[in-house]
Design an enzyme around this catalytic site. Structure first.
Site, PDB file in Angstrom:
ATOM      1  N   ASP A 158      -9.792  -0.512  -8.724  1.00 44.28           N
ATOM      2  CA  ASP A 158      -8.784   0.537  -8.569  1.00 44.28           C
ATOM      3  C   ASP A 158      -8.106   0.884  -9.908  1.00 44.28           C
ATOM      4  OD1 ASP A 158      -6.965   2.325  -7.571  1.00 44.28           O
ATOM      5  OD2 ASP A 158      -6.239   1.029  -5.970  1.00 44.28           O
ATOM      6  N   SER A 214       2.093   0.140  -7.960  1.00 42.52           N
ATOM      7  CA  SER A 214       0.689   0.451  -8.150  1.00 42.52           C
ATOM      8  C   SER A 214       0.450   0.858  -9.589  1.00 42.52           C
ATOM      9  CB  SER A 214       0.270   1.588  -7.239  1.00 42.52           C
ATOM     10  OG  SER A 214      -0.063   1.078  -5.991  1.00 42.52           O
ATOM     11  N   HIS A 222      -6.123   5.170  -7.343  1.00 38.38           N
ATOM     12  CA  HIS A 222      -5.414   5.893  -6.283  1.00 38.38           C
ATOM     13  C   HIS A 222      -4.160   6.590  -6.813  1.00 38.38           C
ATOM     14  CE1 HIS A 222      -2.938   2.152  -5.427  1.00 38.38           C
ATOM     15  NE2 HIS A 222      -2.038   3.035  -5.087  1.00 38.38           N
TER      16      HIS A 222
HETATM   17  N1  ARG Z   1      -2.044   0.036   0.218  1.00 35.74           N
HETATM   18  C1  ARG Z   1      -1.944   0.541  -1.117  1.00 35.74           C
HETATM   19  C2  ARG Z   1      -0.589   1.172  -1.336  1.00 35.74           C
HETATM   20  O1  ARG Z   1       0.134   1.623  -0.841  1.00 35.74           O
HETATM   21  C3  ARG Z   1      -3.068   1.405  -1.543  1.00 35.74           C
HETATM   22  C4  ARG Z   1      -3.181   2.761  -0.915  1.00 35.74           C
HETATM   23  C5  ARG Z   1      -4.348   3.562  -1.399  1.00 35.74           C
HETATM   24  N2  ARG Z   1      -5.622   2.995  -1.024  1.00 35.74           N
HETATM   25  C6  ARG Z   1      -6.271   3.266   0.161  1.00 35.74           C
HETATM   26  N3  ARG Z   1      -7.392   2.674   0.418  1.00 35.74           N
HETATM   27  N4  ARG Z   1      -5.774   4.090   1.050  1.00 35.74           N
HETATM   28  O2  ARG Z   1       0.115   1.812  -0.937  1.00 35.74           O
HETATM   29  N1  GLU Z   2      -0.489   0.564  -3.122  1.00 34.56           N
HETATM   30  C1  GLU Z   2       0.923   0.502  -3.395  1.00 34.56           C
HETATM   31  C2  GLU Z   2       1.357   1.666  -4.285  1.00 34.56           C
HETATM   32  O1  GLU Z   2       0.774   2.732  -4.191  1.00 34.56           O
HETATM   33  C3  GLU Z   2       1.281  -0.812  -3.932  1.00 34.56           C
HETATM   34  C4  GLU Z   2       1.130  -1.743  -2.830  1.00 34.56           C
HETATM   35  C5  GLU Z   2       2.445  -2.257  -2.340  1.00 34.56           C
HETATM   36  O2  GLU Z   2       3.123  -1.592  -1.512  1.00 34.56           O
HETATM   37  O3  GLU Z   2       2.734  -3.353  -2.791  1.00 34.56           O
HETATM   38  O4  GLU Z   2       2.341   1.611  -4.969  1.00 34.56           O
END
Ligand code: ARG
Ligand code: GLU
Length: 712
Positions: free
Chosen positions: A221, A647, A85
């Site tokens: 990922d 991330s 991502h």
């Molecule tokens: N929650 C994770 C992060 O902030 C992953 C975001 C990307 N993945 C997704 N399935 N949208 O931010």
């Molecule tokens: N998915 C998050 C990122 O894009 C990391 C998840 C979090 O917030 O811990 O940095």
């Protein structure tokens, strides 16, 4: 209430002696203060092995990737791992109908096939220095906030200018501990970064938005890049003559996996946390603003879902909008739940009672005496403005028609005096905007969303404090119907026509469009009634937060404090472990390929499994990447304190070897940005063995694994 307070104070006292493993985002150059604790928890290396300016250390392998994620170097040839991502935008840019790398994945089988990524950079931290004294020179207590800021800015400018003379690196200075300390950063920025490989989305994004923030998780990922340099190893713009960057250190990779209870640490670039807020602010965020946002977004997502389920074309059109609205929606739901479950506000209040007593306990603490009252006053004053902002952003501008019309606001304001070339540029940019907008626009969704959101906006915001357009509405259905029928912004041909033959008199047509009028009504209200208050109250609050931070440190001289995340390199450590999100429910710390097969559903986009992956699963062809239990481990959780920006960060074992890549947190513990609770806050990583299995067995890109240093 009194009773509850008593119980909570008691819990606090009882738990005060127990070390809260997991909490903290530590400054690498000061890691010697954590070394003992880390070693007691199982770490076998030293703080110097992690960060050193005298010899190579793990920090030489860590980068800020693309300005928003973390990446790590895993070979002597600049090979870099980060999340799928995080690489997504660049994978997408290289994708077309003929080469759909998002759907099918991409693997460069030799260096010549690697794809340059214009606009992508990685940043290495070369050195960090404490410059607090220099930056706070000449600052006195009786200075006004403006005077203070001016003096600090001047000191920063002079310090940077002086250091720039003696270093080839990029120099910057950032505030830590809310402006109580300042650190200088020497960075090196590499801009020739190439895409080497990525799995298909049904591996790299398996579970999609349905599983986002959720455990158990099965997302592969990861994506692979390579950093290039000139022949001397220095940063250089893209050139075919550039060579793979040779790092001072790359990460070794462990194939041993991690057991429950094992020490682990994450090294990366957390973006933003607010761990030292007063109770009133946490309460406002977790119990007022977040729930409103969650409620509005939830209702929007319900409407999206309904239409997305009916029509595959709409599902694709709204996939990315759904993802970005849904990411915050689920996270903030978790913040509210977590804060309440943990009695976060009450715990902060109990601490504040002690703080107030402490402040009253000696004369030289006079500056802290009014602090908590002033917080209360300023946050209460801020409340209506925060609400006004929240409704504008989450209700008003969420209506695609209004948002889209707003993109033409500048063009609607051009005059005879605007240079023609400026107008041409605006028109050209808008042509792209128009194309992208209509490609993914489905009017029935937007109409239903608008009816719902305007209804909510009307209900929530008082008649004497809201944009004028709301006060003209008698019947919402009727209003929305007219708005959408009369606005030209729902009609691609009409909008195109205006742009294709744009003339000065068209500004009237744009400005008088009903959707533009709604947009202007909202923005006008915000500019005249809201913005100044938000800025000036936040100025007060920032000053108080700085003082409160200092007060907390003065009050607890023996406590080790860590600064809030600010997109600088940090080390955070804890244990590989599962958790109990609810009474009666226990989560194991790892998932396996079996879980992917359990989730498989060819009819649901998020859960399609690649035939090749199934074949490997059926043959149990995992090679040396299988766990000793014989299964293929996919992801695991740990009690390590992470946030957005982490991330792609490496999660490392006691020896400092790579165990996996951090990519998410469990939604039950997303409150860790405000308060960390070792019982429920868990980060999620993809197991490095699954990453290598996909590269080697699935993609047949064994040559990449051969570049790495593997510890079996
Ligand atoms: N929650 C994770 C992060 O902030 C992953 C975001 C990307 N993945 C997704 N399935 N949208 O931010
Ligand atoms: N998915 C998050 C990122 O894009 C990391 C998840 C979090 O917030 O811990 O940095």
């Amino acid at each position: 209430m009194k009773h509850l307070h008593y119980i909570i104070t008691l819990i606090l006292i009882l738990s005060a002696g127990i070390a809260k493993a997991g909490e903290g985002m530590w400054i690498p150059m000061l890691l010697q203060y954590n070394e003992k604790e880390m070693q007691e928890m199982g770490m076998k290396i030293t703080a110097e092995d992690i960060y050193s300016i005298n010899h190579s250390s793990l920090k030489d392998a860590i980068v800020l990737f693309g300005g928003g994620c973390t990446g790590e170097i895993v070979s002597d040839y600049g090979l870099l791992l980060t999340n799928h991502h995080c690489g997504y935008d660049h994978i997408q840019k290289h994708s077309s109908v003929e080469h759909d790398y998002l759907t099918n994945g991409f693997w460069a089988m030799n260096r010549g096939e690697e794809l340059p990524c214009p606009g992508l950079s990685v940043i290495f931290l070369r050195e960090m220095r404490d410059v607090t004294e220099r930056i706070l020179t000449g600052i006195t207590v009786d200075m006004s906030e403006d005077e203070r800021q001016a003096k600090i800015e001047d000191n920063i400018k002079k310090t940077i200018a002086a250091i720039e003379k003696e270093t080839p690196y990029k120099v910057s200075i950032k505030p830590f501990f809310l402006g109580n300390e300042y650190y200088l950063l020497l960075n090196e920025v590499y801009t020739d970064v190439r895409l080497v490989g990525c799995p298909p989305s049904n591996i790299g994004k398996f579970g999609g938005d349905t599983d986002n923030w959720v455990w158990p998780r099965h997302t592969g990922d990861f994506s692979v890049f390579r950093v290039y340099a000139d022949k001397d190893g220095h940063p250089a713009v893209y050139s075919a003559d550039n060579v793979p960057y040779k790092p001072a250190k790359h990460l070794d990779i462990s194939l041993k996996g991690a057991e429950e209870g094992d020490f682990a640490f994450v090294f990366g670039y957390p973006a933003r946390t607010n761990e030292y807020l007063p109770a009133v602010a946490v309460d406002q965020e977790a119990n007022l603003i977040d729930p409103i946002t969650v409620d509005l977004r939830g209702k929007v997502l319900d409407i999206y879902n309904k239409y997305q389920e009916q029509d595959p074309k709409v599902r694709i059109q709204y996939a990315s909008k759904h993802a970005s609205i849904g990411n915050g929606w689920k996270k903030w739901m978790g913040v509210t739940e977590g804060i309440n479950h943990f009695h976060g506000v009450e715990k902060k209040q109990a601490f504040e009672k002690d703080f107030q007593e402490w402040a009253l306990g000696a004369r030289n603490r006079y500056m802290y005496i009014d602090l908590l009252n002033n917080f209360e006053k300023n946050y209460k004053e801020l409340e209506p403005y925060e609400l006004a902002y929240t409704y504008m952003a989450e209700a008003g501008l969420r209506i695609e028609l209004i948002n889209f019309a707003g993109r033409f606001a500048k063009l609607s304001e051009v005059t005879k005096d605007t240079p023609q070339e400026d107008i041409n540029r605006m028109v050209d940019n808008l042509k792209t905007t128009v194309k992208n907008f209509f490609k993914d626009y489905y009017e029935p969704i937007d109409r239903e969303v608008a009816t719902m959101l305007i209804g909510e906006y009307l209900k929530a915001q008082p008649a004497d404090f809201r944009p004028d357009f709301l006060n003209d509405i008698k019947d919402v259905d009727d209003y929305v119907d007219k708005l959408f029928s009369k606005s030209m912004f729902t009609d691609e041909a009409k909008v195109k026509d205006v742009l294709d033959n744009f003339k000065a008199k068209d500004t009237k047509k744009l400005a008088n469009d009903p959707a533009m009028k709604v947009y202007q009504s909202m923005i006008g209200f915000y500019r005249s009634e809201v913005y100044d208050h938000i800025v000036s109250l936040n100025d007060n609050i920032d000053r108080m937060r700085r003082l409160y931070m200092k007060g907390q440190m003065d009050m607890q001289p023996d406590k080790r404090f860590y600064p809030d995340a600010n997109f600088t390199l940090r080390v955070t450590y804890g244990k590989v472990e599962g958790f109990k999100p609810q009474d009666g429910k226990t989560y194991r710390h790892f998932t396996t390929l079996e879980g992917i097969m359990e989730k498989e559903n060819p009819d649901i986009y998020d859960y399609v499994v690649e035939p090749k992956l199934k074949e490997l699963y059926n043959k149990k062809d995992y090679g040396r990447y299988a766990d000793k239990d014989g299964t293929m481990h996919v992801a695991f959780t740990a009690s390590v304190h992470t946030t957005g920006g982490n991330s792609g960060s490496p999660i490392l074992n006691a020896e400092g070897q790579l165990l996996g890549l951090n990519f998410d947190r469990c939604w039950e513990g997303t409150m860790s940005d405000l308060i960390y609770d070792p019982d429920i806050c868990r980060n999620i990583s993809v197991d490095i063995r699954y990453v290598l299995f996909i590269i080697d067995k699935f993609a047949g890109a064994r040559h990449l694994v051969d570049e790495m240093t593997i510890v079996e």
